[in-house]
Design an enzyme around this catalytic site. Sequence first.
Site, PDB file in Angstrom:
ATOM      1  N   CYS A  27      49.081  42.726  38.909  1.00 30.43           N
ATOM      2  CA  CYS A  27      48.143  43.730  38.390  1.00 30.43           C
ATOM      3  C   CYS A  27      47.939  44.911  39.334  1.00 30.43           C
ATOM      4  O   CYS A  27      47.275  45.885  38.979  1.00 30.43           O
ATOM      5  CB  CYS A  27      46.809  43.093  38.052  1.00 30.43           C
ATOM      6  SG  CYS A  27      46.926  42.058  36.589  1.00 30.43           S
ATOM      7  N   HIS A  45      41.100  48.765  37.714  1.00 31.38           N
ATOM      8  CA  HIS A  45      41.963  47.893  36.916  1.00 31.38           C
ATOM      9  C   HIS A  45      41.088  47.185  35.878  1.00 31.38           C
ATOM     10  O   HIS A  45      39.976  46.758  36.189  1.00 31.38           O
ATOM     11  CB  HIS A  45      42.644  46.879  37.846  1.00 31.38           C
ATOM     12  CG  HIS A  45      43.401  45.818  37.114  1.00 31.38           C
ATOM     13  ND1 HIS A  45      44.340  46.119  36.155  1.00 31.38           N
ATOM     14  CD2 HIS A  45      43.340  44.456  37.185  1.00 31.38           C
ATOM     15  CE1 HIS A  45      44.830  44.993  35.669  1.00 31.38           C
ATOM     16  NE2 HIS A  45      44.243  43.970  36.274  1.00 31.38           N
ATOM     17  N   ASN A  71      43.616  43.367  29.217  1.00 34.78           N
ATOM     18  CA  ASN A  71      44.287  43.592  30.502  1.00 34.78           C
ATOM     19  C   ASN A  71      45.773  43.824  30.241  1.00 34.78           C
ATOM     20  O   ASN A  71      46.509  42.888  29.923  1.00 34.78           O
ATOM     21  CB  ASN A  71      44.072  42.369  31.404  1.00 34.78           C
ATOM     22  CG  ASN A  71      44.704  42.533  32.770  1.00 34.78           C
ATOM     23  OD1 ASN A  71      45.445  43.496  33.010  1.00 34.78           O
ATOM     24  ND2 ASN A  71      44.427  41.606  33.666  1.00 34.78           N
TER      25      ASN A  71
END
Length: 332
Positions: free
Chosen positions: A116, A256, A286
């Site tokens: 990520c 994020h 996500n």
Amino acid sequence: MTKITAAITAVGAYIPEYVLTNKILETMVDTNDEWITTRTGIKERRILKKEGAGTSYLAIKAAKNLLAKKNLDPKEIDLVIVATATPDMPVASTAVYTATKIGATNAFAFDLQAACSSFLYGMSTAASYIQSGRYKKVLLIGADKMSSIVDYTDRSTCIIFGDGAGAILFEPNEEGLGLQDEYLRSDGNGRDFLKIDAGGSILPASEETVKNKQHTVIQDGKTVFKFAVSKMADISAKIMEDNNLTNEDVQWLVPHQANKRIIDATARRMGVDESKVMVNIQRYGNTTSGTLPLCLHDYEKQLKKGDNLIFAAFGGGFTWGAIYLKWAYNSN
Ligand code: UT7
């Protein structure tokens, strides 16, 4: 001699059409809209359903969106980086294919993988090539087809992830705008908490690994959550401190999008009001490497030249970091 800084000069994005809502997930696993919304902030996510289309499909679309908006000839691009945790295939770079398909025939290209944090690390990499004076136009794409590595019978992971891609262009800037500072870290002790067990060199694919469902993401959510909250908050506060920025000086936090509660904790620690926090997790979930550029894309019209942006991410590995960047253009 004027110092060359690396500025973002264009943004593009692509999200697939199919919308996987919490309501639909309720019919697939033992979950409910209320749990997902309160624990994660996610309402829906996009899924790439097109047969035979991988991450490059998303990356190409996002890049073409950028090229069209900027009216840029792809032949001018020097380097294409695709930040991704879900490359088209283990060997034969997704970035190389993407570069060719968008007509960036004078560019070299490579993939960058840091779960990520891929896009954040990619920003650092792309900016370094510009700051060194070696290249003038670096295209960074963050793209992930997370649906290709999610087990849709595992309620603890399948509610989180979605597919999507965003692209940004880095160019030299002589007004001091662009990337100002970064703070990137990693810790391999975290690798067992968020991983795919099989399909790599330790445990190559076999009938056994397929039978045991070892090709999809497994996550110890609680542990990752704990680290993500503390690391993202710590480094975001640190990068402000190191650059003598108060919460008044920061126009935007670009976090994020893994969990709304992690985003809120980071903003609280920085003392930044929620009106300054980019959030689109409710719509996309996500998207791993796609989250940061998708935020920029969705908020682009509100960004003003000179705005101070703090980017922050945390991901598998573990990997994490923060970047301080001055926005370089008004989009209206
Ligand atoms: O982007 C890369 C980095 N990744 C992250 O940052 C993700 C970090 N982790 C998280 O966001 C959260 O840990 C999750 C969203 C994954 C899970 O939320 P949580 O609040 O940590 O839940 P939990 O794992 O502690 O589970 C709490 C309860 C459990 O039930 P019991 O044992 O208390 O009876 C779970 O079985 O919630 C249950 N549960 C669910 N219930 C309904 C877990 N998933 C679900 C679900 N629907 N989808």
